[in-house]
Scaffold this motif. Structure first.
Motif, PDB file in Angstrom:
ATOM      1  N   VAL A 178       0.845  -1.198   0.000  1.00  0.00           N
ATOM      2  CA  VAL A 178       0.000   0.000   0.000  1.00  0.00           C
ATOM      3  C   VAL A 178       0.877   1.243   0.000  1.00  0.00           C
ATOM      4  CG1 VAL A 178      -1.805   1.266   1.200  1.00  0.00           C
ATOM      5  CG2 VAL A 178      -1.797  -1.239   1.260  1.00  0.00           C
ATOM      6  N   GLY A 179       0.648   2.130  -0.985  1.00  0.00           N
ATOM      7  CA  GLY A 179       1.406   3.371  -1.086  1.00  0.00           C
ATOM      8  C   GLY A 179       2.325   3.367  -2.298  1.00  0.00           C
ATOM      9  N   LYS A 180       1.777   3.625  -3.470  1.00  0.00           N
ATOM     10  CA  LYS A 180       2.580   3.552  -4.698  1.00  0.00           C
ATOM     11  C   LYS A 180       3.780   4.491  -4.652  1.00  0.00           C
ATOM     12  CE  LYS A 180      -1.285   2.180  -7.658  1.00  0.00           C
ATOM     13  NZ  LYS A 180      -2.166   2.565  -8.797  1.00  0.00           N
ATOM     14  N   GLU A 181       3.580   5.689  -4.110  1.00  0.00           N
ATOM     15  CA  GLU A 181       4.673   6.655  -4.040  1.00  0.00           C
ATOM     16  C   GLU A 181       5.802   6.149  -3.142  1.00  0.00           C
ATOM     17  OE1 GLU A 181       5.447  11.364  -2.818  1.00  0.00           O
ATOM     18  OE2 GLU A 181       3.464  10.456  -2.541  1.00  0.00           O
ATOM     19  N   TYR A 182       5.435   5.549  -2.010  1.00  0.00           N
ATOM     20  CA  TYR A 182       6.448   5.075  -1.066  1.00  0.00           C
ATOM     21  C   TYR A 182       7.263   3.923  -1.655  1.00  0.00           C
ATOM     22  CZ  TYR A 182       8.607   3.525   3.292  1.00  0.00           C
ATOM     23  OH  TYR A 182       9.524   3.176   4.252  1.00  0.00           O
ATOM     24  N   GLY A 185      10.425   3.677  -5.590  1.00  0.00           N
ATOM     25  CA  GLY A 185      11.871   3.564  -5.770  1.00  0.00           C
ATOM     26  C   GLY A 185      12.372   2.142  -5.626  1.00  0.00           C
ATOM     27  N   LEU A 186      11.901   1.444  -4.612  1.00  0.00           N
ATOM     28  CA  LEU A 186      12.316   0.061  -4.381  1.00  0.00           C
ATOM     29  C   LEU A 186      11.890  -0.838  -5.536  1.00  0.00           C
ATOM     30  CD1 LEU A 186      13.412  -2.239  -2.566  1.00  0.00           C
ATOM     31  CD2 LEU A 186      11.122  -2.365  -1.552  1.00  0.00           C
ATOM     32  N   LEU A 187      10.634  -0.694  -5.961  1.00  0.00           N
ATOM     33  CA  LEU A 187      10.124  -1.570  -7.018  1.00  0.00           C
ATOM     34  C   LEU A 187      10.759  -1.251  -8.365  1.00  0.00           C
ATOM     35  CD1 LEU A 187       6.364  -1.810  -5.987  1.00  0.00           C
ATOM     36  CD2 LEU A 187       8.276  -3.335  -5.420  1.00  0.00           C
ATOM     37  N   ASP A 188      11.117   0.021  -8.569  1.00  0.00           N
ATOM     38  CA  ASP A 188      11.835   0.389  -9.784  1.00  0.00           C
ATOM     39  C   ASP A 188      13.197  -0.303  -9.812  1.00  0.00           C
ATOM     40  OD1 ASP A 188      12.238   2.242 -12.188  1.00  0.00           O
ATOM     41  OD2 ASP A 188      13.951   2.777 -10.936  1.00  0.00           O
ATOM     42  N   TRP A 189      13.858  -0.350  -8.650  1.00  0.00           N
ATOM     43  CA  TRP A 189      15.154  -1.040  -8.555  1.00  0.00           C
ATOM     44  C   TRP A 189      14.995  -2.538  -8.796  1.00  0.00           C
ATOM     45  CZ3 TRP A 189      17.139  -4.663  -5.053  1.00  0.00           C
ATOM     46  CH2 TRP A 189      18.524  -4.873  -5.136  1.00  0.00           C
ATOM     47  N   VAL A 190      13.939  -3.116  -8.224  1.00  0.00           N
ATOM     48  CA  VAL A 190      13.675  -4.546  -8.423  1.00  0.00           C
ATOM     49  C   VAL A 190      13.489  -4.851  -9.905  1.00  0.00           C
ATOM     50  CG1 VAL A 190      11.971  -6.378  -8.056  1.00  0.00           C
ATOM     51  CG2 VAL A 190      12.718  -4.973  -6.121  1.00  0.00           C
ATOM     52  N   GLU A 191      12.690  -4.020 -10.569  1.00  0.00           N
ATOM     53  CA  GLU A 191      12.339  -4.282 -11.962  1.00  0.00           C
ATOM     54  C   GLU A 191      13.464  -3.939 -12.939  1.00  0.00           C
ATOM     55  OE1 GLU A 191       8.640  -2.266 -12.666  1.00  0.00           O
ATOM     56  OE2 GLU A 191       7.680  -3.215 -10.924  1.00  0.00           O
ATOM     57  N   ASN A 192      14.272  -2.925 -12.603  1.00  0.00           N
ATOM     58  CA  ASN A 192      15.283  -2.468 -13.548  1.00  0.00           C
ATOM     59  C   ASN A 192      16.705  -2.905 -13.227  1.00  0.00           C
ATOM     60  OD1 ASN A 192      13.653  -0.785 -15.447  1.00  0.00           O
ATOM     61  ND2 ASN A 192      13.162   0.309 -13.575  1.00  0.00           N
ATOM     62  N   HIS A 193      16.897  -3.517 -12.051  1.00  0.00           N
ATOM     63  CA  HIS A 193      18.231  -4.001 -11.710  1.00  0.00           C
ATOM     64  C   HIS A 193      18.212  -5.501 -11.407  1.00  0.00           C
ATOM     65  CE1 HIS A 193      20.285  -0.111 -11.681  1.00  0.00           C
ATOM     66  NE2 HIS A 193      19.150   0.375 -11.205  1.00  0.00           N
ATOM     67  N   MET A 194      17.359  -5.907 -10.473  1.00  0.00           N
ATOM     68  CA  MET A 194      17.264  -7.331 -10.162  1.00  0.00           C
ATOM     69  C   MET A 194      16.845  -8.136 -11.388  1.00  0.00           C
ATOM     70  SD  MET A 194      15.398  -7.648  -6.465  1.00  0.00           S
ATOM     71  CE  MET A 194      16.239  -8.795  -5.412  1.00  0.00           C
ATOM     72  N   ASP A 204       8.053 -13.312 -11.403  1.00  0.00           N
ATOM     73  CA  ASP A 204       8.153 -12.971  -9.984  1.00  0.00           C
ATOM     74  C   ASP A 204       7.544 -11.603  -9.683  1.00  0.00           C
ATOM     75  OD1 ASP A 204       9.439 -15.363  -9.352  1.00  0.00           O
ATOM     76  OD2 ASP A 204      11.435 -14.527  -9.673  1.00  0.00           O
ATOM     77  N   LEU A 205       7.470 -10.751 -10.685  1.00  0.00           N
ATOM     78  CA  LEU A 205       6.889  -9.423 -10.485  1.00  0.00           C
ATOM     79  C   LEU A 205       5.384  -9.501 -10.249  1.00  0.00           C
ATOM     80  CD1 LEU A 205       8.798  -7.421 -13.265  1.00  0.00           C
ATOM     81  CD2 LEU A 205       9.423  -7.739 -10.859  1.00  0.00           C
ATOM     82  N   ASN A 206       4.812 -10.671 -10.526  1.00  0.00           N
ATOM     83  CA  ASN A 206       3.376 -10.853 -10.299  1.00  0.00           C
ATOM     84  C   ASN A 206       3.064 -11.376  -8.896  1.00  0.00           C
ATOM     85  OD1 ASN A 206       2.756 -10.117 -13.006  1.00  0.00           O
ATOM     86  ND2 ASN A 206       3.264 -12.191 -13.688  1.00  0.00           N
ATOM     87  N   LEU A 207       4.089 -11.535  -8.072  1.00  0.00           N
ATOM     88  CA  LEU A 207       3.867 -12.073  -6.731  1.00  0.00           C
ATOM     89  C   LEU A 207       3.271 -11.042  -5.788  1.00  0.00           C
ATOM     90  CD1 LEU A 207       7.163 -14.136  -6.239  1.00  0.00           C
ATOM     91  CD2 LEU A 207       4.883 -14.994  -6.810  1.00  0.00           C
ATOM     92  N   TYR A 208       3.253  -9.780  -6.194  1.00  0.00           N
ATOM     93  CA  TYR A 208       2.707  -8.724  -5.338  1.00  0.00           C
ATOM     94  C   TYR A 208       1.903  -7.730  -6.169  1.00  0.00           C
ATOM     95  CZ  TYR A 208       6.983  -6.594  -7.187  1.00  0.00           C
ATOM     96  OH  TYR A 208       7.976  -6.162  -8.034  1.00  0.00           O
ATOM     97  N   ARG A 209       1.029  -7.034  -5.502  1.00  0.00           N
ATOM     98  CA  ARG A 209       0.214  -5.991  -6.127  1.00  0.00           C
ATOM     99  C   ARG A 209       0.433  -4.690  -5.366  1.00  0.00           C
ATOM    100  NH1 ARG A 209      -4.665  -6.319  -8.919  1.00  0.00           N
ATOM    101  NH2 ARG A 209      -3.634  -8.139  -9.832  1.00  0.00           N
TER     102      ARG A 209
END
Length: 234
Positions: A178-182, A185-194, A204-209
């Motif tokens: 909960v909290g797209k703004e919060y 940054g973390l999810l951008d790193w997950v998607e663009n680095h991990m 794996d990106l579908n494991l959370y909403r």
């Protein structure tokens, strides 16, 4: 024991008698926490864990979202499990407790900051010495996880749930941030680095909403179980 003393103690050689006494008693303490947790929590029925910071004040928007999320969950028949402390945890227990739902608190004993809140059902409050035992209880007795903004402890709980689902150690329960703004940054790193480094898979990106409101969070939980024609009394 100070931090310096703890570090020095870790490097000290211990004789067999000291090892036998201290380590053996620690094993029994760990076993006792597991036994008590299993006995209490096996009876609570379907619950959703709500994670978040202990430092969130009552006038913060995420405190109010956590409270509303818990209230809506109890209306759908779910109990609420929190870490039992102040902040987001208090808000989660408060929303469940004041709406007549099951309010569970898994409190951790710390030298500062953590004390259990007053909105936990008296028969559903547990005190833990060990973080890892407490996390087992969260993972074993939750049918979903809702994560609000928090610090290192919140991240630890969130990634524990994601890892166990990713590796098939627990069923694929819904995880909602909960909290797209919060979380951006973390999810951008997950998607663009991990992901780019191939340390995780695209699926794996579908494991959370990720959502912004209490209504969206609870709706995702509700729709997830509706898909399987399962209700909270299963």
């Amino acid at each position: 024991m100070t931090s310096d003393e703890k570090i020095r103690n870790a490097f000290e050689n211990k004789d067999w008698q000291e090892i036998k006494v201290t380590d053996s008693w620690q094993i029994f303490k760990i076993m006792a926490e597991f036994v008590e947790g299993f006995e209490k929590l096996a009876k609570i029925g379907p619950c959703v864990s709500i994670f978040g910071s202990a430092r969130t004040p009552q006038d913060n928007k995420y405190y109010k979202i956590a409270e509303e999320t818990a209230r809506l969950l109890t209306e759908h028949g779910y109990g609420v499990i929190s870490g039992g402390g102040p902040g987001i945890m208090e808000a989660a227990n408060k929303g469940a407790y004041e709406n007549g739902g099951k309010s569970v608190g898994l409190n951790i004993e710390l030298p500062f900051e953590q004390f259990h809140n007053k909105y936990i059902d008296r028969d559903k409050l547990m005190e833990f010495n060990y973080f890892f035992v407490r996390k087992v209880m969260f993972m074993k007795y939750s049918q979903g996880f809702i994560v609000l903004p928090g610090g290192f402890g919140t991240m630890d709980e969130m990634f524990e749930a994601i890892t166990l689902i990713q590796t098939g150690k627990i069923a694929r329960f819904p995880i909602v941030l909960v909290g797209k703004e919060y979380w951006a940054g973390l999810l951008d790193w997950v998607e663009n680095h991990m992901l780019d480094a191939k340390n995780i898979s695209e699926e794996d990106l579908n494991l959370y909403r990720v959502v912004d409101t209490a209504e969206e969070a609870v709706e995702h939980i509700f729709r997830f179980y509706n898909k399987y024609v399962l209700k909270p009394n299963f």
